[in-house]
Design a protein around this motif. Sequence first.
Motif, mmCIF file in Angstrom:
data_model
loop_
_atom_site.group_PDB
_atom_site.id
_atom_site.type_symbol
_atom_site.label_atom_id
_atom_site.label_comp_id
_atom_site.label_asym_id
_atom_site.label_seq_id
_atom_site.Cartn_x
_atom_site.Cartn_y
_atom_site.Cartn_z
ATOM 1 N N TYR A 64 0.784 -1.157 -0.099
ATOM 2 C CA TYR A 64 -0.100 0.076 0.116
ATOM 3 C C TYR A 64 0.943 1.042 -0.047
ATOM 4 O O TYR A 64 1.355 1.645 0.919
ATOM 5 C CB TYR A 64 -0.807 -0.076 1.208
ATOM 6 N N LEU A 65 1.058 1.909 -1.318
ATOM 7 C CA LEU A 65 2.011 3.072 -1.341
ATOM 8 C C LEU A 65 1.174 4.204 -2.064
ATOM 9 O O LEU A 65 1.523 4.720 -3.060
ATOM 10 C CB LEU A 65 2.909 2.600 -2.046
ATOM 11 N N PRO A 66 0.042 4.563 -1.510
ATOM 12 C CA PRO A 66 -0.873 5.685 -1.960
ATOM 13 C C PRO A 66 -0.115 7.008 -2.138
ATOM 14 O O PRO A 66 0.837 7.211 -1.371
ATOM 15 C CB PRO A 66 -1.905 5.867 -1.363
ATOM 16 N N PRO A 67 -0.280 7.988 -3.032
ATOM 17 C CA PRO A 67 0.360 9.335 -3.020
ATOM 18 C C PRO A 67 -0.037 9.978 -1.656
ATOM 19 O O PRO A 67 -0.794 9.761 -0.906
ATOM 20 C CB PRO A 67 -0.154 10.025 -4.006
ATOM 21 N N GLU A 68 1.073 10.876 -1.159
ATOM 22 C CA GLU A 68 1.003 11.464 0.277
ATOM 23 C C GLU A 68 -0.428 12.228 0.532
ATOM 24 O O GLU A 68 -1.009 12.161 1.355
ATOM 25 C CB GLU A 68 2.141 12.431 0.361
ATOM 26 N N GLU A 69 -0.868 12.710 -0.485
ATOM 27 C CA GLU A 69 -2.106 13.386 -0.395
ATOM 28 C C GLU A 69 -3.394 12.690 0.015
ATOM 29 O O GLU A 69 -4.248 13.308 0.398
ATOM 30 C CB GLU A 69 -2.436 14.331 -1.639
ATOM 31 N N TYR A 70 -3.284 11.426 -0.244
ATOM 32 C CA TYR A 70 -4.242 10.295 0.006
ATOM 33 C C TYR A 70 -4.138 9.649 1.337
ATOM 34 O O TYR A 70 -5.080 9.410 2.137
ATOM 35 C CB TYR A 70 -4.184 9.303 -1.006
ATOM 36 N N LYS A 71 -3.079 9.813 1.950
ATOM 37 C CA LYS A 71 -2.784 9.242 3.454
ATOM 38 C C LYS A 71 -3.557 9.981 4.350
ATOM 39 O O LYS A 71 -4.226 9.265 5.118
ATOM 40 C CB LYS A 71 -1.169 9.034 3.754
ATOM 41 N N ALA A 105 4.175 -16.671 7.798
ATOM 42 C CA ALA A 105 4.539 -15.932 6.255
ATOM 43 C C ALA A 105 5.218 -14.720 6.173
ATOM 44 O O ALA A 105 5.644 -14.203 5.139
ATOM 45 C CB ALA A 105 3.117 -15.600 5.849
ATOM 46 N N TYR A 106 5.829 -14.381 7.320
ATOM 47 C CA TYR A 106 6.757 -13.027 7.407
ATOM 48 C C TYR A 106 7.603 -12.901 6.411
ATOM 49 O O TYR A 106 7.823 -11.841 5.731
ATOM 50 C CB TYR A 106 7.016 -12.793 8.859
ATOM 51 N N PRO A 107 8.561 -13.873 6.181
ATOM 52 C CA PRO A 107 9.711 -13.960 5.079
ATOM 53 C C PRO A 107 8.978 -13.459 3.982
ATOM 54 O O PRO A 107 9.790 -12.652 3.184
ATOM 55 C CB PRO A 107 10.015 -15.323 5.280
ATOM 56 N N PHE A 108 7.794 -13.866 3.277
ATOM 57 C CA PHE A 108 7.613 -13.416 2.042
ATOM 58 C C PHE A 108 6.983 -12.022 2.186
ATOM 59 O O PHE A 108 7.379 -11.159 1.457
ATOM 60 C CB PHE A 108 6.172 -14.289 1.606
ATOM 61 N N PHE A 109 6.377 -11.576 3.104
ATOM 62 C CA PHE A 109 5.737 -10.289 3.232
ATOM 63 C C PHE A 109 6.828 -9.139 3.456
ATOM 64 O O PHE A 109 6.714 -7.996 3.049
ATOM 65 C CB PHE A 109 4.643 -10.147 4.251
ATOM 66 N N LYS A 110 8.134 -9.555 4.151
ATOM 67 C CA LYS A 110 8.870 -8.728 4.411
ATOM 68 C C LYS A 110 9.579 -8.176 3.391
ATOM 69 O O LYS A 110 9.843 -7.191 3.031
ATOM 70 C CB LYS A 110 10.268 -9.310 5.448
ATOM 71 N N HIS A 111 9.810 -8.997 2.221
ATOM 72 C CA HIS A 111 10.414 -8.866 0.973
ATOM 73 C C HIS A 111 9.608 -8.021 0.049
ATOM 74 O O HIS A 111 10.312 -7.168 -0.639
ATOM 75 C CB HIS A 111 11.176 -10.286 0.409
ATOM 76 N N HIS A 112 8.331 -8.573 0.111
ATOM 77 C CA HIS A 112 7.381 -8.051 -1.224
ATOM 78 C C HIS A 112 6.643 -6.868 -0.622
ATOM 79 O O HIS A 112 6.062 -6.063 -1.443
ATOM 80 C CB HIS A 112 6.621 -9.144 -1.491
ATOM 81 N N HIS A 113 6.598 -6.622 0.644
ATOM 82 C CA HIS A 113 5.583 -5.718 1.019
ATOM 83 C C HIS A 113 6.072 -4.667 2.071
ATOM 84 O O HIS A 113 6.229 -3.464 2.086
ATOM 85 C CB HIS A 113 4.116 -6.204 1.747
ATOM 86 N N TYR A 114 6.443 -5.408 3.320
ATOM 87 C CA TYR A 114 6.776 -4.502 4.557
ATOM 88 C C TYR A 114 8.079 -3.633 4.447
ATOM 89 O O TYR A 114 8.033 -2.514 4.783
ATOM 90 C CB TYR A 114 7.165 -5.444 5.935
ATOM 91 N N ASP A 115 9.177 -4.253 3.779
ATOM 92 C CA ASP A 115 10.244 -3.315 3.630
ATOM 93 C C ASP A 115 9.912 -1.929 2.838
ATOM 94 O O ASP A 115 10.566 -1.045 2.731
ATOM 95 C CB ASP A 115 11.160 -4.059 3.048
ATOM 96 N N LEU A 116 8.936 -2.199 1.875
ATOM 97 C CA LEU A 116 8.642 -1.218 1.042
ATOM 98 C C LEU A 116 7.922 0.052 1.782
ATOM 99 O O LEU A 116 7.930 1.049 1.269
ATOM 100 C CB LEU A 116 7.822 -1.859 -0.259
ATOM 101 N N VAL A 117 7.112 -0.511 2.665
ATOM 102 C CA VAL A 117 6.247 0.647 3.272
ATOM 103 C C VAL A 117 7.135 1.040 4.557
ATOM 104 O O VAL A 117 6.992 2.286 4.870
ATOM 105 C CB VAL A 117 4.944 -0.152 3.906
ATOM 106 N N GLY A 118 7.944 0.410 4.952
ATOM 107 C CA GLY A 118 8.829 0.863 6.017
ATOM 108 C C GLY A 118 8.355 0.229 7.561
ATOM 109 O O GLY A 118 7.601 -0.469 7.704
#
Length: 470
Positions: free
Chosen positions: A160-167, A193-206
């Motif tokens: 979930y990486l919406p533009p700032e104005e939507y957050k 399932a954390y190893p999968f989501f760490k690489h594909h989702h969590y690290d990208l969101v912060g």
Amino acid sequence: MKIVFVSLDTLRASRLGCYGYSKPTSPYLDRIASEGVLFEKAYAADIPTEVAHTGIFSGKVGLRTGIVSHGSSLTKLPKSRDWLPTMLRGAGFTTAAVDNLYQLKEWFARGFRYYMNSVDDRRRWIDGRTVNDMALPWLTQHKDESLFLFLHYWDAHTPYLPPEEYKSMFYEKGRDPYDPANRSMDAAYNHLAYPFFKHHHYDLVGPVTDSVYYDAMYDAEIRYLDDRLRELDEHLDRLGIREETLLIFFGDHGESLTEHDIYWDHCGLYEPTVHVPVIMRWPGVIPPGRRVSELVQQVDLLPTVLAAVRDASPDGIDISSLAEPEGLDGRSLWPAIRGETERTHDAVFLSECAWQAARGIRDDRYKYIRTYDSGPFVRPPAELYDLEEDPGETRNLIDERPDVAAAMQERLNRWVYGILQGKPDPMQEQLSVAGLPFRRRIEAILEHSGLTWDDWRSDPRRERFDRVCK
């Protein structure tokens, strides 16, 4: 005649205003629903993306096509299989797609004269603006033709990486998503399932610590998507083709937002994932403000589109070639739209074989789920929910109402045996030959990190995996 066929990937029905949600995620989609028909109980028979779209374009459930698993190397769809874009192109429609499913399986490009791959490096997943940048000029160029345009929007999908104005529209001002005292993300971060989501989702969101932030970003992505759909519809209006366009929106599956130990993903045959939006608008044909309360499913879309073309008999289109194929699981939704029937289906059957392997049945009141492989989750072998009394599916009645459970299991068995008629079960083949595809992905990540599945399963702690990765 124009048909614009829109997949809203990962869009959960209950997160839209027109389905009862209180937050302003979907003002424009709500407007479109008020101008046409909304199906209140629409279901994804097969999840997730690959199997859902195969069912949508074939009008047949995965058990019949053999496509029951997402990301499996075992699956093939014969070219002889009836396919909606192929049928429409053969009848004379100009067919096009803005999509990237071809990268999953080759059959998703079948039947399209124009296939515009929407992969874009600007975001982790395809941006709706990228879809529009391809779709709107194409519509301008082909506006005088009978056309079928498939659009696939991924904005509601993780990460979930919406533009700032939507957050700020959905996350409380002054609240800190990284507050170290907030422990609400612990269950997600310590999941198998954390190893999968760490690489594909969590690290990208912060390094988020507040689970409410993830829910808010999902809402923000939907609002961003809603604005892209507004751009699409306004373009139809500018081109002067809005009135002659059959516009169909559907979710391929929904999204679980921590329910049932599923953290911002789309597995499990529970309502957040299998209850999807289906909305149609066709000015002058579909009466505005129509709401259909009966059970329908995604595979109903193919016979519905074919019936619409046959009834419209557009110039230059060979409607004689658009007879309904044999063996469809879907049924035309036009009787329901016109109020000529109160029951398209008395039950819908559900299936998944990616993170978990399970089948289910949902009727007007109950849902029964049978799990064959729970993957990285803890699931009882069978679950029964009374959706009238317990719409959140929080109380498993398998022991309290054994007669209901037995009857639904028997009906599920009859349905499976009736379709297979002695042929091998594709779900059991997947499990015995290759296993669950998403468990294989986790195992590959663990192997790269020097861990085994059994080792990780015995001690699934985020800190431990992060330490190994370093």
